[in-house]
Design a protein around this motif. Structure first.
Motif, PDB file in Angstrom:
ATOM      1  N   ASN A  54      -0.387  13.985  -6.451  1.00  0.00           N
ATOM      2  CA  ASN A  54      -1.423  13.048  -6.897  1.00  0.00           C
ATOM      3  C   ASN A  54      -1.461  11.760  -6.094  1.00  0.00           C
ATOM      4  O   ASN A  54      -1.976  10.741  -6.559  1.00  0.00           O
ATOM      5  CB  ASN A  54      -1.259  12.708  -8.381  1.00  0.00           C
ATOM      6  N   SER A  55      -0.907  11.777  -4.901  1.00  0.00           N
ATOM      7  CA  SER A  55      -0.927  10.602  -4.032  1.00  0.00           C
ATOM      8  C   SER A  55      -2.121  10.691  -3.089  1.00  0.00           C
ATOM      9  O   SER A  55      -2.770  11.739  -2.972  1.00  0.00           O
ATOM     10  CB  SER A  55       0.360  10.534  -3.216  1.00  0.00           C
ATOM     11  N   PRO A  56      -2.457   9.596  -2.382  1.00  0.00           N
ATOM     12  CA  PRO A  56      -3.540   9.667  -1.401  1.00  0.00           C
ATOM     13  C   PRO A  56      -3.313  10.748  -0.344  1.00  0.00           C
ATOM     14  O   PRO A  56      -4.246  11.450   0.043  1.00  0.00           O
ATOM     15  CB  PRO A  56      -3.532   8.272  -0.786  1.00  0.00           C
ATOM     16  N   ALA A  57      -2.077  10.906   0.123  1.00  0.00           N
ATOM     17  CA  ALA A  57      -1.797  11.924   1.132  1.00  0.00           C
ATOM     18  C   ALA A  57      -2.020  13.317   0.571  1.00  0.00           C
ATOM     19  O   ALA A  57      -2.571  14.197   1.250  1.00  0.00           O
ATOM     20  CB  ALA A  57      -0.363  11.777   1.639  1.00  0.00           C
TER      21      ALA A  57
ATOM     22  N   GLY B 259      -6.723   0.446  -1.324  1.00  0.00           N
ATOM     23  CA  GLY B 259      -8.163   0.627  -1.295  1.00  0.00           C
ATOM     24  C   GLY B 259      -8.740   0.761   0.098  1.00  0.00           C
ATOM     25  O   GLY B 259      -9.882   1.183   0.275  1.00  0.00           O
ATOM     26  N   THR B 260      -7.943   0.421   1.122  1.00  0.00           N
ATOM     27  CA  THR B 260      -8.397   0.562   2.499  1.00  0.00           C
ATOM     28  C   THR B 260      -8.439   2.035   2.882  1.00  0.00           C
ATOM     29  O   THR B 260      -7.485   2.781   2.616  1.00  0.00           O
ATOM     30  CB  THR B 260      -7.467  -0.195   3.457  1.00  0.00           C
ATOM     31  N   GLU B 261      -9.499   2.447   3.515  1.00  0.00           N
ATOM     32  CA  GLU B 261      -9.584   3.825   4.003  1.00  0.00           C
ATOM     33  C   GLU B 261      -9.029   3.884   5.416  1.00  0.00           C
ATOM     34  O   GLU B 261      -9.413   3.100   6.285  1.00  0.00           O
ATOM     35  CB  GLU B 261     -11.029   4.317   4.009  1.00  0.00           C
ATOM     36  N   ILE B 262      -8.123   4.807   5.629  1.00  0.00           N
ATOM     37  CA  ILE B 262      -7.513   4.971   6.950  1.00  0.00           C
ATOM     38  C   ILE B 262      -7.787   6.380   7.461  1.00  0.00           C
ATOM     39  O   ILE B 262      -8.179   7.277   6.701  1.00  0.00           O
ATOM     40  CB  ILE B 262      -5.986   4.723   6.905  1.00  0.00           C
TER      41      ILE B 262
ATOM     42  N   LYS C 177      -9.168  11.648   6.312  1.00  0.00           N
ATOM     43  CA  LYS C 177      -9.571  10.361   5.770  1.00  0.00           C
ATOM     44  C   LYS C 177      -8.785  10.122   4.481  1.00  0.00           C
ATOM     45  O   LYS C 177      -8.831  10.944   3.565  1.00  0.00           O
ATOM     46  CB  LYS C 177     -11.066  10.323   5.468  1.00  0.00           C
ATOM     47  N   VAL C 178      -8.071   9.008   4.415  1.00  0.00           N
ATOM     48  CA  VAL C 178      -7.196   8.734   3.279  1.00  0.00           C
ATOM     49  C   VAL C 178      -7.474   7.327   2.776  1.00  0.00           C
ATOM     50  O   VAL C 178      -7.522   6.374   3.567  1.00  0.00           O
ATOM     51  CB  VAL C 178      -5.709   8.855   3.673  1.00  0.00           C
ATOM     52  N   LYS C 179      -7.635   7.172   1.464  1.00  0.00           N
ATOM     53  CA  LYS C 179      -7.787   5.845   0.863  1.00  0.00           C
ATOM     54  C   LYS C 179      -6.452   5.456   0.244  1.00  0.00           C
ATOM     55  O   LYS C 179      -5.954   6.097  -0.679  1.00  0.00           O
ATOM     56  CB  LYS C 179      -8.884   5.853  -0.200  1.00  0.00           C
TER      57      LYS C 179
ATOM     58  N   PRO D 168       0.827  -1.208   0.000  1.00  0.00           N
ATOM     59  CA  PRO D 168       0.000   0.000   0.000  1.00  0.00           C
ATOM     60  C   PRO D 168       0.858   1.254   0.000  1.00  0.00           C
ATOM     61  O   PRO D 168       2.025   1.236   0.410  1.00  0.00           O
ATOM     62  CB  PRO D 168      -0.798  -0.134   1.299  1.00  0.00           C
ATOM     63  N   PHE D 169       0.283   2.352  -0.455  1.00  0.00           N
ATOM     64  CA  PHE D 169       1.031   3.598  -0.641  1.00  0.00           C
ATOM     65  C   PHE D 169       0.231   4.754  -0.062  1.00  0.00           C
ATOM     66  O   PHE D 169      -0.904   5.010  -0.456  1.00  0.00           O
ATOM     67  CB  PHE D 169       1.272   3.823  -2.133  1.00  0.00           C
ATOM     68  N   LEU D 170       0.826   5.445   0.918  1.00  0.00           N
ATOM     69  CA  LEU D 170       0.234   6.642   1.488  1.00  0.00           C
ATOM     70  C   LEU D 170       0.636   7.874   0.688  1.00  0.00           C
ATOM     71  O   LEU D 170      -0.182   8.758   0.441  1.00  0.00           O
ATOM     72  CB  LEU D 170       0.655   6.785   2.955  1.00  0.00           C
TER      73      LEU D 170
END
Length: 829
Positions: free
Chosen positions: A389-392, A433-436, A493-495, A366-368
């Motif tokens: 363009n990353s989830p973070a 795909g996990t939401e953290i 909230k980050v996916k 996974p990639f934050l």
């Protein structure tokens, strides 16, 4: 072994030999002059045992396939040497296991994927055409079928009767083309049982491609097992060949083979049975087997095993440590059912029907989307850089933020993040795909909020203009614990996404807080959170230029750096290894503007001889290009330590495997990386091969690791940035070491080198990244491209660069710059 026991064994062997050759019983009652010679009796017994099984031992010839295959030994006479490339053609050996034409042999004999197979059976005048029926992938066996009937078969030795110390004879049919003659013989004993995780017998009889696939025979003519190269470090066709002729050989018990023979005869490949867990920690021999992570859709996941469970028993047998777990699971196949008992908290749970699965879909990291600031004693993780363009970036995380808590959005209580290692351990248990939920502390809230606003008119967004697509869920400005005063506690909230094959556009400095020797600080009490308010309208994010991908051509270098440095292109293209200003240009392109640097409230500019009160004094160490000698092993290696080395800053380590270069290897490589090492905190070491021609052998890996550990013990080394690097044959050694020493290495950088063997699985607790480069005119380009494809199928993070108008040469300027970016971003999250 005592003298008495040895005498008993010799007498017993003589008696057995006498029985087999037909001595008269009254011969033992005659005068001493009539007694047979012990050596002669031993020779007769061994020959009789070999002749009894010889009709079942066949010769296998192959045609076509690859000219070279992955290997690991010393190479063939006159054909050079190499750790992973060896000849794969030539006659081999097999054993008849069914009278209707089934022959079992070692998968090593078919690693080169031959197009035609011929089997010569003793008593048959012409070779028989054979076809591959199935493979036992966990024991490296291949089943063949020929059109014949009424063939002789061997008799197995039951495993219950096998004993350490009994005679063992290794037979092969490669040396003599005439199968009417006796097979070649190598004599030894059974030196151990239940080896290679319970799958093999160990013998000191010489085993090699001469007898791979042949039988290991007891002195009474029954077959102990089939000789195969095996290793705990690999499960491909050539794993373990580095041990040949070393006194360490392995054979799969024939009893085990016959037990699964019906499944193989159905054409079903047999795969290893996996529970789908990884251990917590690295102590495999004394610590209890605690579940550290669970692979998605694995056997463990399907029955409800949880992280933190302690495995107590498998099929009623105790499991004191993780190594015992490996030995109990090692002989099992996909589809086998086990009974599992675990301890969860203060409860013991039993899972009576756990069906083992085969190797599942490749694990995806996974990639934050951040790079952490290194050597910060905490608490939490300071964000050094946010990938566009990353989830973070989409959530609104900014450089300088301190991540205090992180966990799945479904968690009732968010786990506290103590340091980057803890954050990495938490993320690797999750899937893309996990939401953290992130709980983040942001210093200077007003400035940070201003920084996320739209860019001034006429200004295009840069790679660092990563603004949130929506405001944080919760924001509270109050007095916090930072030295600058005002802080904000934010919740995002980050996916998570899949780890991409990209390089950052630039790497901001500083990368380290310079406090590696300080004790970690405890996390502060959480700041009070107000009631959750309504969400604001979602904003449309401004587009940011995408990071460079793993396959796109690198951007063109400027002709001159900001500091007036001459272009690197001319310097690097002058020779395969050339010192120059690569790092100067890298430094000029990687610095971030002061306003975008992460907060470093505790770092001050001080003189070297006046350390601050809260920072330990710097111990003196040697710097520069150093020649080292491991006197205990008689091994040499060179080590380059930059002159500005500071033990309070963790350094990466590049382990360079030379490609049969001369004595100037250390000077060239250290000069090439000199400025980069000083600016971005790296050491470079170059172990030396002990072979006469400088070629690397896999058997040298353990000795090299001792040299590496010696450096780890003396210098402050970041375990997330230890890289095996090499070109050509040295690049193949880098691949081998990277896969087989994953407890130490986190990256492999190979130039002009094919992989040489099937890659291992991508593991969540031992991440491994790759940087591969090749010239478009390299003769091995097709093999290198195939290696890239194999690694991508296993979902390893990988950067691939194909250099134009280059053959088997080192990196050009653009590719070298990308290598430096890759090296300094290995600890991304």
């Amino acid at each position: 072994m005592t003298i008495a026991r040895l005498s008993q064994r010799v007498v017993g062997l003589v008696l057995l030999a006498g029985w087999m050759v037909g001595w008269p019983a009254q011969g033992w009652c005659q005068a001493p002059t009539a007694r047979p010679d012990v050596n002669e009796a031993t020779e007769r017994a061994l020959k009789a045992a070999a002749s009894r099984v010889a009709p079942c031992v066949v010769r296998i010839d192959t045609v076509g396939g690859a000219e070279v295959i992955p290997g690991g030994g010393k190479g063939l006479p006159g054909k050079g040497a190499g750790p992973l490339i060896r000849k794969g053609t030539g006659p081999t050996t097999g054993l008849i296991v069914s009278n209707d034409g089934y022959v079992i042999t070692s998968s090593f004999n078919f690693a080169h994927k031959p197009t035609d197979i011929y089997v010569t059976v003793p008593g048959h005048p012409t070779p028989l055409v054979a076809k591959v029926v199935a493979h036992d992938q966990t024991r490296m066996l291949t089943l063949l079928k020929v059109n014949a009937s009424g063939l002789p078969t061997a008799v197995p030795v039951p495993k219950a009767e096998m004993q350490v110390g009994q005679w063992a004879i290794a037979l092969g049919r490669t040396s003599d083309p005439d199968v009417r003659h006796p097979p070649s013989m190598s004599i030894g004993i059974v030196s151990a049982l239940n080896r290679i995780y319970g799958k093999a017998i160990q013998t000191d009889a010489k085993t090699s491609p001469v007898n791979y696939g042949g039988p290991l025979v007891a002195v009474d003519g029954r077959v102990l097992g089939i000789i195969v190269p095996m290793s705990t470090r690999g499960d491909d066709e050539t794993a373990g060949v580095e041990w040949y002729d070393s006194g360490i050989g392995f054979a799969v018990p024939l009893e085990d083979i016959l037990r699964v023979l019906p499944r193989l005869q159905q054409g079903r490949d047999l795969r290893r049975g996996l529970l789908g867990i990884t251990p917590q920690g690295t102590d495999l021999y004394t610590a209890p087997p605690v579940v550290g992570s669970i692979l998605p859709d694995s056997a463990a996941a399907r029955v409800g095993l949880q992280v933190g469970d302690v495995i107590l028993e498998i099929n009623g047998k105790p499991v004191p440590h993780y190594s015992a777990l490996q030995h109990l699971l090692g002989p099992l196949y996909e589809g086998d059912i086990i009974r599992l008992k675990v301890r969860r908290g203060d409860q013991e749970l039993t899972f009576p029907q756990v069906t083992l699965l085969g190797p599942s879909a490749a694990f995806v990291m996974p990639f934050l989307g951040i790079l952490p600031l290194r050597d910060d004693p905490g608490p939490g993780v300071v964000v050094r850089y946010v990938y566009p363009n990353s989830p973070a970036a989409a959530a609104g995380v900014q450089p300088g933020d301190r991540i205090l808590k992180c966990g799945p959005s479904t968690a009732k209580v968010l786990p506290t993040v103590t340091n980057p290692a803890a954050l990495h351990a938490l993320l690797r248990r999750l899937t893309p795909g996990t939401e953290i939920t992130l709980e983040v502390q942001r210093p200077d809230a007003e400035k940070a909020d201003t920084a996320t606003g739209p860019p001034p008119a006429g200004k295009e967004p840069t790679a660092d203009d990563s603004r949130p697509s929506a405001p944080p869920v919760v924001k509270d400005t109050t007095k916090g614990g930072t030295e600058k005063g005002k802080t904000t506690l934010l919740t995002f909230k980050v996916k998570l996404a899949a780890m991409p094959d990209v390089l950052p556009e630039r790497l901001p400095l500083p990368s380290s807080a310079g406090r590696a020797l300080e004790k970690p600080k405890a996390a502060p009490p959480p700041l009070p959170l107000p009631p959750r308010g309504p969400k604001g309208p979602k904003e449309s994010p401004s587009p940011a230029p995408p990071p460079r991908s793993g396959t796109a051509a690198p951007a063109a270098l400027p002709s001159q750096s900001s500091s007036g440095v001459e272009p690197i292109t001319a310097r690097l293209s002058a020779a395969p290894y050339t010192s120059g200003t690569a790092s100067s240009l890298f430094r000029a392109s990687s610095h971030q503007s002061p306003t975008a640097q992460p907060a470093r409230s505790s770092e001050k500019q001080v003189k070297a001889d006046e350390p601050p009160a809260d920072k330990p004094a710097k111990p003196k160490v040697e710097t520069g290009l150093l020649q080292r000698l491991n006197e205990a092993l008689g091994r040499e290696y060179w080590l380059y330590v930059p002159d500005n080395y500071d033990p309070n800053v963790s350094h990466g380590l590049i382990v360079w495997f030379h490609d049969r270069t001369g004595t100037k290897d250390g000077e060239r490589i250290s000069a090439l990386f000199q400025e980069f090492c000083a600016e971005h905190h790296f050491l470079v070491m170059g172990p030396k091969s002990a072979s006469r021609d400088g070629a690397w052998l896999p058997s040298e890996m353990d000795l090299v690791l001792q040299d590496v550990r010696a450096v780890l013990n003396q210098y402050t080394i970041d375990r997330n940035r230890i890289v095996a690097h090499g070109m050509g044959q040295g690049g193949q050694m880098a691949f081998y070491v990277g896969f087989n020493a994953r407890d130490l290495f986190r990256g492999v950088a190979a130039v002009a080198a094919p992989l040489g063997t099937n890659p291992k699985d991508n593991l969540p607790d031992q991440p491994l990244a790759f940087f591969i480069a090749a010239g478009d005119k390299d003769p091995a380009l097709a093999e290198i491209q195939e290696s890239v494809q194999l690694l991508r199928e296993r979902r390893f993070p990988l950067i691939y660069r194909e250099m134009k108008n280059r053959g088997k040469e080192y990196l050009d300027a653009d590719t070298f710059r990308d290598l430096l970016f890759w090296l300094d971003s290995l600890d991304r999250l």
